[in-house]
Design a protein around this motif. Sequence first.
Motif, PDB file in Angstrom:
ATOM      1  N   VAL A  41      -7.476   9.119   1.028  1.00  0.00           N
ATOM      2  CA  VAL A  41      -7.253   7.686   1.249  1.00  0.00           C
ATOM      3  C   VAL A  41      -8.587   6.968   1.357  1.00  0.00           C
ATOM      4  CG1 VAL A  41      -5.020   8.063   2.357  1.00  0.00           C
ATOM      5  CG2 VAL A  41      -7.087   7.998   3.773  1.00  0.00           C
ATOM      6  N   ARG A  52       0.842  -1.198   0.000  1.00  0.00           N
ATOM      7  CA  ARG A  52       0.000   0.000   0.000  1.00  0.00           C
ATOM      8  C   ARG A  52       0.880   1.252   0.000  1.00  0.00           C
ATOM      9  NH1 ARG A  52      -3.412  -3.310  -1.922  1.00  0.00           N
ATOM     10  NH2 ARG A  52      -4.141  -4.879  -0.448  1.00  0.00           N
ATOM     11  N   GLN A  53       0.235   2.397  -0.125  1.00  0.00           N
ATOM     12  CA  GLN A  53       0.977   3.649  -0.201  1.00  0.00           C
ATOM     13  C   GLN A  53       0.509   4.640   0.853  1.00  0.00           C
ATOM     14  OE1 GLN A  53       0.138   3.435  -4.580  1.00  0.00           O
ATOM     15  NE2 GLN A  53       1.993   4.704  -4.696  1.00  0.00           N
ATOM     16  N   VAL A  54       1.392   5.596   1.151  1.00  0.00           N
ATOM     17  CA  VAL A  54       1.188   6.497   2.287  1.00  0.00           C
ATOM     18  C   VAL A  54       1.440   7.947   1.861  1.00  0.00           C
ATOM     19  CG1 VAL A  54       1.976   7.092   4.615  1.00  0.00           C
ATOM     20  CG2 VAL A  54       1.935   4.683   3.883  1.00  0.00           C
ATOM     21  N   TYR A  55       0.542   8.840   2.284  1.00  0.00           N
ATOM     22  CA  TYR A  55       0.778  10.283   2.176  1.00  0.00           C
ATOM     23  C   TYR A  55       1.291  10.808   3.513  1.00  0.00           C
ATOM     24  CZ  TYR A  55      -2.384  10.420  -1.941  1.00  0.00           C
ATOM     25  OH  TYR A  55      -2.995  10.239  -3.154  1.00  0.00           O
ATOM     26  N   ASP A 105       6.472   4.515  -2.406  1.00  0.00           N
ATOM     27  CA  ASP A 105       5.694   4.019  -1.272  1.00  0.00           C
ATOM     28  C   ASP A 105       5.132   5.164  -0.432  1.00  0.00           C
ATOM     29  OD1 ASP A 105       6.342   1.216  -1.741  1.00  0.00           O
ATOM     30  OD2 ASP A 105       8.369   1.751  -1.105  1.00  0.00           O
ATOM     31  N   ALA A 163      -3.569   4.200  -2.093  1.00  0.00           N
ATOM     32  CA  ALA A 163      -3.130   4.920  -0.897  1.00  0.00           C
ATOM     33  C   ALA A 163      -4.111   4.670   0.239  1.00  0.00           C
ATOM     34  CB  ALA A 163      -3.023   6.409  -1.190  1.00  0.00           C
ATOM     35  N   PHE A 207       3.985   8.200  -8.124  1.00  0.00           N
ATOM     36  CA  PHE A 207       3.190   7.751  -6.981  1.00  0.00           C
ATOM     37  C   PHE A 207       1.920   7.044  -7.458  1.00  0.00           C
ATOM     38  CE2 PHE A 207       0.324   8.519  -3.289  1.00  0.00           C
ATOM     39  CZ  PHE A 207       1.095   7.868  -2.318  1.00  0.00           C
TER      40      PHE A 207
END
Length: 755
Positions: free
Chosen positions: A640, A527-530, A600, A617, A594
């Motif tokens: 998200v 998964r991805q993160v801000y 990531d 995200a 992204f």
Amino acid sequence: MSDPVNPAPVVPASALADVVDADTAAKLAGLGLTTVGQLLFYTPRRYAQAGVVATDELPEAGDWITIVGRITKADLIRMKRRNGQFLKVHVDDDVRVYEASFFNPRFIKSKLRPGARVMMAGKVGLYQGRVQLSHPEWAVLPDGTDPDVAAVGNAMMSELYAVEHESREANGDEPGLDDAFERAILPIYPATKDVQTWVIWRVIRNVLGRLAPSADALTSEQRSQRGLRTTEESLRAIHLPDDLGEIDAARERLRFDEAYAMQLILAQRARLGRAETARPCPRVPGGLEDALRARLPFTLTAGQESVLAEIDGELDRTVPMSRLLQGEVGSGKTLVALLAMLRVVDNGQQCALLAPTEVLAAQHNRTIRTMLGDLGIGGELGAAENATTITLVTGSQRTAEKRQSLLDVVTGTSGIVIGTHALLQEKVEFFDLGFIVVDEQHRFGVEQRDVLRAKAAGGRVPHHLVMTATPIPRTVAMTVFGDLETSVLAELPKGRQQISTSVVPIGRPAWVDRVWARAGEEAANGRQVYVVCSRIGAEFSEKEPAMEAPGNRREAIALVDLADDVAARLPQCRVDMLHGRMPSDEKAAVMDAFTAGELDVLVSTTVIEVGVDVPNATVMIIVDADRFGISQLHQLRGRVGRGGLPGLCLLVTAVPEGSAAFRRLSAVAATTDGFELARLDLAERREGDVLGALQSGGSSSLRFLSLLSDADVIADARGLARSVVDDDFVLGDHPGAATIIDAVVGSRADFLDKS
């Protein structure tokens, strides 16, 4: 200093430059006051009344305040680090005790003695809950106990004596200085270091003494029905009250006048809109609209279908559509707008989508191209039959790219044009603009909105759709968007997941460690993160807006430092950063990476606040969350949980857990109801921003009307305004109505000329 006295009567439309001296007029202009009417509607912030507590609100550090009270203590203190003394006095205004310090008090120590009634004005300093004023402006006021006491002070003295001089000259036997400051109730105006409260009061007393009778905005019957006094009576009572009951009655009338002034403007705008002509755009069977509907891999929500029915009905008419579409983050507004745009393209006209930032414009470009596929690559190999062309126009495009974009727009090659403020430039010309979509209307003034409308050909006006993901309470919509019909998308599409939110105090290191551990776990699971913060870095500090909460001295964490820290904490993750000062191609490259899953963690400023859609995200970490407004936090959180996976939002803050700022963050964490958060946001910011939006960026604020609690007043004013404007559009037979518009909001011409 005293203004030259001109005994000629004045009217609300009189310019202050013709009434007071040039220096005072310039200072008042700095407060946005250029006419007599605007000055008279600049009403007291509070009142000083012996024995009555006016307010118990603690002022903020750095505020400029004026107090009236009695000195209870005065001490001469020798300075420790250099020769000399300073005088510290305690002033009690029946609300609290203020500390005022004067250095080298040789000439004033005999005047500022215990028992003296004083007025003081200065910048607030706070120390252990005590309000301190360092070397404030001051005057000793007559209080009837000592007939020999004269008003004395530094800069204040001549101003106070000017009150007496001008009152006598302008009003004959009107009482002068002693009576003025022996009044039971003294008005305290919103002031600055350059324009003190006594300067404002001096000019207002002068003006009231010379004010010629003028028409009221309401007839005697209309006033009687509402239990209101005249505006002139109310203005005199608000500035020179003899008792608190007068103030309350005056406020009731001026509250109505604020609502009425704004609703008159909106009624004029709406009337102009009804008189304009647009090209009707009926559904074209087998066109692009039908083609996209047939390809959708999901079913539109009932809310989307309902809103589309409203839009379609208006697009089919010759009266230009003017509609506000508001809905929760992720409710599907972009798809609704796209289907409407395709209907217009099917009818041979162009559409413009105006976005507030390049990042959001680029995101819309990517999203719409993805949705349309071969329907949006007209003229290219593999394009579908009757496919349209999508063109992006931004300010940072390279010359050759922008030249081609503008050529596609002016020749009509492009059916859908997406852009930022660059679309508003004179050199951008459309072949046949039929529909405008404005995303996040609160980022654009009315003037900017109308510049784009003027680009239509043949004297026609484009249909117009405003979108916002910041829900707006009904009373605000009635006030700011009163010339627009409103649609609401409250239902989220299937697949959208709930987002859990937690507040993380920096003072709890274990909690902070868990934030970054959680981010690492999400990245490890693909998964991805801000990670978002409020400022870029020191090199940009002069160009960025101040985001620091009042009284919070801790410097906000800079993006460049935070990115390094995140990379160190998450060495296994691919980390990059994004901010608005980056070149356009670099921003696009980072966002594309992204979106493609090549990063990531994205460390960013609020350029990703609106519209950015990365389904993978799942975590939003907001550092120094107390530096952001409620609506911003809600928008960021909405980035998200968009891909069928639960979302997590973590609000990291250094403010104390018992503080008002912490409670605000806790309120955001407690609900994802955008309309409830909008009410909280309005209560926090008050209505100044709202009126500013109505004024195309003006700085005036509502002084009496509450958009949260005065819905009945707004609705009453709206009905009356519409009936008046329908019968008398230019208000030629309603001079009182025209006067309150100029006094409350500003020049009507600013709005009517643009239309």
